[in-house]
Design a protein around this motif. Sequence first.
Motif, PDB file in Angstrom:
ATOM      1  N   THR A   8      49.704  28.056  41.636  1.00 50.43           N
ATOM      2  CA  THR A   8      49.930  28.755  42.896  1.00 50.43           C
ATOM      3  C   THR A   8      49.653  30.246  42.731  1.00 50.43           C
ATOM      4  OG1 THR A   8      51.596  27.129  43.521  1.00 50.43           O
ATOM      5  CG2 THR A   8      51.627  29.210  44.712  1.00 50.43           C
ATOM      6  N   LEU A   9      50.148  30.834  41.633  1.00 51.18           N
ATOM      7  CA  LEU A   9      49.912  32.251  41.375  1.00 51.18           C
ATOM      8  C   LEU A   9      48.418  32.517  41.207  1.00 51.18           C
ATOM      9  CD1 LEU A   9      50.939  35.110  40.783  1.00 51.18           C
ATOM     10  CD2 LEU A   9      51.262  34.407  38.402  1.00 51.18           C
ATOM     11  N   GLN A  10      47.767  31.709  40.417  1.00 46.99           N
ATOM     12  CA  GLN A  10      46.333  31.887  40.184  1.00 46.99           C
ATOM     13  C   GLN A  10      45.539  31.754  41.489  1.00 46.99           C
ATOM     14  OE1 GLN A  10      43.845  29.101  37.626  1.00 46.99           O
ATOM     15  NE2 GLN A  10      44.396  30.742  36.182  1.00 46.99           N
ATOM     16  N   GLU A  11      45.868  30.771  42.298  1.00 44.82           N
ATOM     17  CA  GLU A  11      45.180  30.577  43.581  1.00 44.82           C
ATOM     18  C   GLU A  11      45.437  31.749  44.527  1.00 44.82           C
ATOM     19  OE1 GLU A  11      42.813  28.366  44.417  1.00 44.82           O
ATOM     20  OE2 GLU A  11      42.972  27.822  42.303  1.00 44.82           O
ATOM     21  N   THR A  15      42.577  34.124  45.978  1.00 47.99           N
ATOM     22  CA  THR A  15      42.419  34.312  47.418  1.00 47.99           C
ATOM     23  C   THR A  15      42.374  35.796  47.761  1.00 47.99           C
ATOM     24  OG1 THR A  15      43.510  32.211  47.891  1.00 47.99           O
ATOM     25  CG2 THR A  15      43.467  33.839  49.674  1.00 47.99           C
ATOM     26  N   LEU A  16      43.258  36.594  47.154  1.00 51.60           N
ATOM     27  CA  LEU A  16      43.261  38.034  47.396  1.00 51.60           C
ATOM     28  C   LEU A  16      41.922  38.653  46.992  1.00 51.60           C
ATOM     29  CD1 LEU A  16      44.621  40.764  48.073  1.00 51.60           C
ATOM     30  CD2 LEU A  16      45.468  40.784  45.711  1.00 51.60           C
ATOM     31  N   VAL A  17      41.451  38.334  45.784  1.00 48.00           N
ATOM     32  CA  VAL A  17      40.192  38.901  45.295  1.00 48.00           C
ATOM     33  C   VAL A  17      39.037  38.497  46.210  1.00 48.00           C
ATOM     34  CG1 VAL A  17      38.515  38.864  43.392  1.00 48.00           C
ATOM     35  CG2 VAL A  17      40.961  39.165  42.913  1.00 48.00           C
ATOM     36  N   TYR A  18      38.970  37.230  46.607  1.00 42.49           N
ATOM     37  CA  TYR A  18      37.894  36.766  47.488  1.00 42.49           C
ATOM     38  C   TYR A  18      37.989  37.433  48.862  1.00 42.49           C
ATOM     39  CZ  TYR A  18      35.598  33.377  44.511  1.00 42.49           C
ATOM     40  OH  TYR A  18      34.849  32.801  43.523  1.00 42.49           O
ATOM     41  N   ASN A  19      39.206  37.585  49.381  1.00 40.59           N
ATOM     42  CA  ASN A  19      39.371  38.250  50.685  1.00 40.59           C
ATOM     43  C   ASN A  19      38.945  39.716  50.615  1.00 40.59           C
ATOM     44  OD1 ASN A  19      40.225  35.937  51.996  1.00 40.59           O
ATOM     45  ND2 ASN A  19      42.405  36.408  51.768  1.00 40.59           N
ATOM     46  N   LEU A  32      34.284  37.889  40.495  1.00 40.72           N
ATOM     47  CA  LEU A  32      34.929  36.894  41.366  1.00 40.72           C
ATOM     48  C   LEU A  32      35.482  35.734  40.544  1.00 40.72           C
ATOM     49  CD1 LEU A  32      32.459  36.808  44.388  1.00 40.72           C
ATOM     50  CD2 LEU A  32      34.848  37.585  44.431  1.00 40.72           C
ATOM     51  N   GLU A  33      34.755  35.360  39.498  1.00 42.50           N
ATOM     52  CA  GLU A  33      35.190  34.246  38.646  1.00 42.50           C
ATOM     53  C   GLU A  33      36.337  34.637  37.722  1.00 42.50           C
ATOM     54  OE1 GLU A  33      35.426  30.553  36.927  1.00 42.50           O
ATOM     55  OE2 GLU A  33      34.219  31.106  38.674  1.00 42.50           O
ATOM     56  N   ASN A  34      36.255  35.810  37.095  1.00 37.62           N
ATOM     57  CA  ASN A  34      37.173  36.142  36.000  1.00 37.62           C
ATOM     58  C   ASN A  34      38.272  37.144  36.330  1.00 37.62           C
ATOM     59  OD1 ASN A  34      35.990  34.414  34.027  1.00 37.62           O
ATOM     60  ND2 ASN A  34      34.234  35.811  34.019  1.00 37.62           N
ATOM     61  N   THR A  35      38.101  37.971  37.353  1.00 34.69           N
ATOM     62  CA  THR A  35      39.133  38.954  37.683  1.00 34.69           C
ATOM     63  C   THR A  35      40.474  38.305  38.026  1.00 34.69           C
ATOM     64  OG1 THR A  35      37.531  40.636  38.303  1.00 34.69           O
ATOM     65  CG2 THR A  35      39.731  40.855  39.257  1.00 34.69           C
ATOM     66  N   PRO A  36      40.526  37.219  38.795  1.00 31.68           N
ATOM     67  CA  PRO A  36      41.837  36.594  39.039  1.00 31.68           C
ATOM     68  C   PRO A  36      42.561  36.185  37.753  1.00 31.68           C
ATOM     69  CG  PRO A  36      40.239  35.764  40.606  1.00 31.68           C
ATOM     70  CD  PRO A  36      39.474  36.575  39.579  1.00 31.68           C
ATOM     71  N   LYS A  37      41.824  35.684  36.755  1.00 34.85           N
ATOM     72  CA  LYS A  37      42.429  35.313  35.466  1.00 34.85           C
ATOM     73  C   LYS A  37      42.937  36.546  34.740  1.00 34.85           C
ATOM     74  CE  LYS A  37      39.075  31.648  35.034  1.00 34.85           C
ATOM     75  NZ  LYS A  37      37.802  31.330  34.408  1.00 34.85           N
ATOM     76  N   ARG A  38      42.142  37.628  34.779  1.00 34.06           N
ATOM     77  CA  ARG A  38      42.550  38.868  34.113  1.00 34.06           C
ATOM     78  C   ARG A  38      43.831  39.428  34.740  1.00 34.06           C
ATOM     79  NH1 ARG A  38      36.723  40.314  34.874  1.00 34.06           N
ATOM     80  NH2 ARG A  38      35.707  39.737  32.928  1.00 34.06           N
ATOM     81  N   ASN A  41      46.733  37.240  33.677  1.00 36.03           N
ATOM     82  CA  ASN A  41      47.065  37.505  32.274  1.00 36.03           C
ATOM     83  C   ASN A  41      47.800  38.831  32.114  1.00 36.03           C
ATOM     84  OD1 ASN A  41      45.964  35.098  31.385  1.00 36.03           O
ATOM     85  ND2 ASN A  41      43.981  36.008  30.904  1.00 36.03           N
ATOM     86  N   PHE A  42      47.386  39.843  32.877  1.00 39.77           N
ATOM     87  CA  PHE A  42      48.081  41.125  32.837  1.00 39.77           C
ATOM     88  C   PHE A  42      49.547  40.950  33.232  1.00 39.77           C
ATOM     89  CE2 PHE A  42      49.856  44.351  35.686  1.00 39.77           C
ATOM     90  CZ  PHE A  42      50.162  45.327  34.742  1.00 39.77           C
ATOM     91  N   TYR A  43      49.812  40.274  34.339  1.00 39.46           N
ATOM     92  CA  TYR A  43      51.197  40.112  34.790  1.00 39.46           C
ATOM     93  C   TYR A  43      52.021  39.327  33.778  1.00 39.46           C
ATOM     94  CZ  TYR A  43      50.416  42.311  39.273  1.00 39.46           C
ATOM     95  OH  TYR A  43      50.143  43.232  40.251  1.00 39.46           O
ATOM     96  N   ARG A  44      51.458  38.316  33.159  1.00 38.84           N
ATOM     97  CA  ARG A  44      52.176  37.547  32.133  1.00 38.84           C
ATOM     98  C   ARG A  44      52.494  38.429  30.913  1.00 38.84           C
ATOM     99  NH1 ARG A  44      52.602  33.000  34.273  1.00 38.84           N
ATOM    100  NH2 ARG A  44      50.936  31.938  35.353  1.00 38.84           N
TER     101      ARG A  44
END
Length: 191
Positions: A8-11, A15-19, A32-38, A41-44
């Motif tokens: 849910t967090l990743q999605e 969604t924010l990055v795509y919007n 677009l592919e990797n920024t959501p993961k980054r 990972n930062f928040y974790r």
Amino acid sequence: MEKNSENTLQESIKTLVYNLHNEYGWFNEEELENTPKRIENFYREWYGTRNFTFTKFKVSGHESMVIMKNISFYSMCSHHLLPFFGTINVAYLPKPSGYIAGVSKLVRAVNKIASKPQLQESMTSEIVDLLYDNLNPLFVMITAKGQHMCMMMRGVKQESATMVTSSVKYSGIVRTELESLKNEALKMMGE
């Protein structure tokens, strides 16, 4: 964290990055592919600084102020989710047969409290509470100096404005000496 909430967090981040990209055209395909993961990972990683064991040592006859100056912190404004950062000074007076903190634990205490979205005023008070609850000193005082990106890059755009906050907690035993303790702490902090 449960796997379902991770998805849910990743999605949500994706969604924010795509919007943002759809609205402003900010990101390329790799981003677009990797920024959501980054971001996730930062928040974790940031949240992970909250876990540590507060080490303290028994002392006897110790009646000297303990000062740790210029502890760097990085936090995030809960109003805009933009960083604020700066330095914190810690002063405490152990009880004569009380406890002193492991020196790195003062830094870890700051990191623990700083690693969440919040207001600087709240952060300062929470650090004092954490130290007071763990050390049970006669007196503890924190000063924090922070620069807020929510004021630097938006709104009033003040690049050099610094917010200063302080918080004090003390035992009733030192109530009559409070002003002199605060003055001693501030002098030793260089304030």
